[in-house]
Enzyme design. Structure first.
Site, PDB file in Angstrom:
ATOM      1  N   ASP A  42       0.802  -1.223   0.000  1.00 19.52           N
ATOM      2  CA  ASP A  42       0.000   0.000   0.000  1.00 19.52           C
ATOM      3  C   ASP A  42       0.832   1.269   0.000  1.00 19.52           C
ATOM      4  O   ASP A  42       0.398   2.299  -0.502  1.00 19.52           O
ATOM      5  CB  ASP A  42      -0.991   0.000   1.169  1.00 19.52           C
ATOM      6  CG  ASP A  42      -0.324  -0.210   2.519  1.00 19.52           C
ATOM      7  OD1 ASP A  42       0.891  -0.471   2.568  1.00 19.52           O
ATOM      8  OD2 ASP A  42      -1.034  -0.129   3.544  1.00 19.52           O
ATOM      9  N   ASP A 413       3.950   1.327  14.238  1.00 20.51           N
ATOM     10  CA  ASP A 413       3.365   0.005  14.497  1.00 20.51           C
ATOM     11  C   ASP A 413       4.326  -0.998  15.116  1.00 20.51           C
ATOM     12  O   ASP A 413       3.911  -1.844  15.915  1.00 20.51           O
ATOM     13  CB  ASP A 413       2.780  -0.616  13.220  1.00 20.51           C
ATOM     14  CG  ASP A 413       1.665   0.212  12.624  1.00 20.51           C
ATOM     15  OD1 ASP A 413       0.950   0.872  13.401  1.00 20.51           O
ATOM     16  OD2 ASP A 413       1.518   0.223  11.399  1.00 20.51           O
TER      17      ASP A 413
END
Length: 709
Positions: A42, A413
């Protein structure tokens, strides 16, 4: 004196292993040519797998900064009749401010590319990006290529992707996937409008009709078996977004249509009656008829992959047998102690030439099975972390201290870590907990083993290490406050530690500055901090003199200094360009010089060598988007200055050994990496530069000959 003409030097670039594979949302094996596999991401570009070297080859590193949005790959297509051809639909976002998208096309398996600009935006990092391939080549006509857009209908090219025309017959504005039925060459279109639907065209996109009996849900992906059986996964949205996948799936099903039948049969491994939420996404069928499918957003108890060898009559959950080989990536061992399959399981594919090899993507990278034929037995099913050279970690900041770890990186993350060996993923240097986003990191210039970092979590939002990152203590207090109702989330922002570690300055997002003289046990507001909340300001510490901090008041066009550990700030320079909230700038201090300041600006680079020297523009530098410093060529010389910017009309990475008088371009057109989130030189190894391209993790660049001053 005439300015030297900028030169160039070819650097060698390589990824620094960590294992943060990021969200990998699509795979394509070539159906007729063995050894061709592509993976799309992405934000990190497109990759082709090197089966011999067992690593991924990045294919879009050539993209310049103006095309950085093309690192978001919404879809990839191969030409079934020509294994050398590959296409990619590229763009990051759908908002009006985003760059419009493009179709990239290659005739040499991604080694070189041509670009077709489109008049529409493509959402490679938008909701819905986890669905099937929206880009497809007609198997019976290599000149014809179709593209189903996020929000602008169906497009077709009849000249192998050189130009595209919008088809008015499209039954949907938002399209989830396109797929050809092998025997008839009918084109199926998955609608994401409203409640969704499945449509088919039997005249090359001139007309479409609804597929009889198909579920009125959002089709996610489809696959055809060798005998013509069609499998389609569906999801139902939770109402929070018009697009589903990888998030927002409330329910869904897997259905099958047998050859010659107009009816559909639900064959979901887990049905809504079982009381579990989530839909289905990844679907594939091997040449021998083996079917694999993945759940989507089934957060409890966890997502899974199922396999069937009787067309969905019986299913085996792979998590029951799965064993994950993660020895090369220590952070994965800690992230997944229950050894689950992962989340955001949008796609999976079986190698058509090796029935034991199934590759699937999730929010943390790629897993590939060694022995899929063991599914449904009592044998362990082994999955390898197949992410060598696919580092999609979103780096937020890089620093290279003058002692201790070679490089430290904070990441989104996956926390980040400290590397001593740039050829291995760190083990002892992992930042913990490693499932959280780390925002900022700094080290004490005269005590490089003293490190501070900020973290997105619900506790104190920061950590302190006094042993080079070997161990960490959480700050006893934090100046970060919860976001007021109806306001955006407030992150931890940026932190700086003084040269000897006696003082800290912390600037949380959309807040003022705070200082601490007791190692983070207490925090007090910094007097003189600019009174504004639209931009988060970044404090930096002088690396030579303790208690000294600097601040760039971006909207005020000023530089401020504190000589009392951040207790108060006063102006030392004004009249600098005003920086808008959407633009970039970076204030930096030369690490071996007191109050030697540089500012990277959208319109150039300015430098002030001392308190007695005003800021002056550096000639030939037309734009500077990031700046860093490295070891000088000669001992005790002025540090090497690295700039990511535009010099003499040429964008790229640049090196100066003489305080910006002359510049050497150190990347080439094949290694532009889109945009950079951070750069920093190595203070001990001349010429070495660490970079964090957007979506490409940490990379190191070295000149042909590496020397130490």
């Amino acid at each position: 004196m005439a300015q030297p003409t900028p030169g160039s030097q070819a650097y060698h670039w390589q990824s620094v292993p960590y294992g943060a594979g990021g969200y990998v949302d699509g795979f394509i094996y070539h159906p007729r040519e063995k050894g061709i596999l592509y993976a799309r991401t992405d934000v990190g570009g497109l990759y082709r797998y090197d089966f011999t070297g067992r690593s991924w080859v990045p294919l879009l590193d050539h993209l310049p900064r103006e095309d950085a949005d093309f690192m978001g790959v919404l879809s990839v297509a191969i030409d079934p009749a020509n294994p050398d051809k590959v296409y990619a639909a590229c763009g990051l976002y759908l908002q009006d401010w985003a760059r419009k998208g493009a179709i990239l096309r290659s005739d040499d398996r991604g080694l070189t590319w041509k670009k077709t600009e489109l008049p529409i935006r493509i959402g490679g990092n938008a909701d819905g990006r986890g669905t099937g391939e929206r880009l497809v080549v007609d198997p019976r006509d290599s000149n014809t290529v179709y593209f189903g857009s996020n929000q602008d209908g169906l497009w077709r090219s009849t000249d192998s992707g050189a130009t595209f025309t919008k088809l008015t017959a499209s039954p949907a504005r938002s399209i989830n996937f396109l797929i050809f039925e092998p025997s008839s060459n009918d084109l199926y279109l998955a609608s994401a409008d409203g409640k969704g639907g499945l449509y088919v065209s039997r005249d090359k996109g001139s007309t479409f009709v609804a597929v009889e009996g198909a579920p009125q849900q959002l089709p996610q992906r489809a696959a055809f078996a060798a005998d013509g059986t069609m499998y389609v996964t569906f999801a139902v949205g939770d109402g929070s977004s018009w697009a589903v996948n990888p998030s927002h799936a409330e329910g869904g099903k897997l259905v099958r249509r047998d050859p010659g039948s107009a009816g559909w049969k639900e064959i979901s491994p887990i049905k809504p009656s079982d009381g579990l939420r989530g839909g289905y996404s990844g679907i594939d069928v091997a040449p021998d008829g083996t079917v694999v499918v993945s759940t989507l957003d089934r957060w409890w108890p966890h997502d899974d992959v199922f396999v069937s060898r009787d067309k969905g009559a019986r299913w085996s959950a792979l998590s029951r047998q799965a064993r994950f080989a993660v020895s090369d990536y220590p952070w994965l061992e800690e992230t997944n102690p229950e050894r689950r399959m992962g989340g955001w399981l949008s796609d999976l594919k079986i190698n058509p030439f090796n029935p034991d090899e199934m590759t699937y993507g999730h929010g943390g990278g790629v897993w590939t099975s060694r022995n899929l034929s063991a599914a449904g037995t009592d044998q362990p099913l082994i999955f390898d972390a197949n992410i060598a050279n696919l580092e999609e970690g979103a780096v937020t900041q890089l620093v290279s201290p003058s002692g201790g770890a070679t490089i430290l990186a904070t990441m989104g993350d996956t926390a980040g870590g400290a590397w001593d060996d740039l050829t291995k993923s760190p083990k002892a240097g992992l930042f913990r907990p490693n499932t959280e986003t780390n925002e900022s990191i700094d080290y004490a210039g005269q005590r490089p083993g003293w490190i501070v970092r900020t973290v997105h979590n619900s506790k104190t939002r920061g950590f302190f290490s006094k042993d080079g990152g070997g161990s960490w203590d959480m700050f006893a207090a934090t100046p970060v406050v919860a976001s007021p109702p109806n306001e955006p989330y407030r992150g931890p922002g940026a932190i700086a530690i003084s040269a000897k570690g006696s003082a800290l300055v912390w600037a949380p997002e959309r807040s003022g500055g705070f200082h601490s003289s007791d190692g983070g046990k207490s925090w007090s507001p910094s007097a003189g901090w600019p009174d504004q909340r639209e931009q988060t300001l970044t404090p930096i510490a002088d690396k030579v003199v303790d208690q000294v901090f600097y601040l760039h008041d971006r909207p005020g066009g000023r530089i401020l200094v504190s000589v009392d550990g951040g207790g108060s700030f006063k102006m030392i320079a004004e009249g600098l360009p005003v920086i808008q909230s959407w633009d970039r700038s970076q204030l930096a201090v030369t690490p071996t010089r007191m109050r030697d300041l540089w500012i990277a600006l959208p319109g150039g680079l300015v430098h002030s060598r001392s308190a007695d020297t005003p800021f002056k523009s550096v000639k030939k530098v037309e734009a500077a988007w990031a700046i860093g410093f490295g070891a000088p060529r000669l001992k005790d010389g002025y540090p090497t200055v690295f700039v990511f910017g535009k010099i003499a009309g040429q964008g790229g990475l640049w090196r100066s050994e003489d305080e910006g008088v002359s510049w050497l371009r150190i990347n080439d057109d094949a290694h532009q990496f889109g945009d950079m989130r951070s750069i920093t030189g190595d203070p001990l190894e001349f010429g070495t530069l660490y970079i964090a391209p957007h979506g490409r993790g940490v990379m190191v660049g070295r000149p042909p000959v590496v020397t130490k001053p």
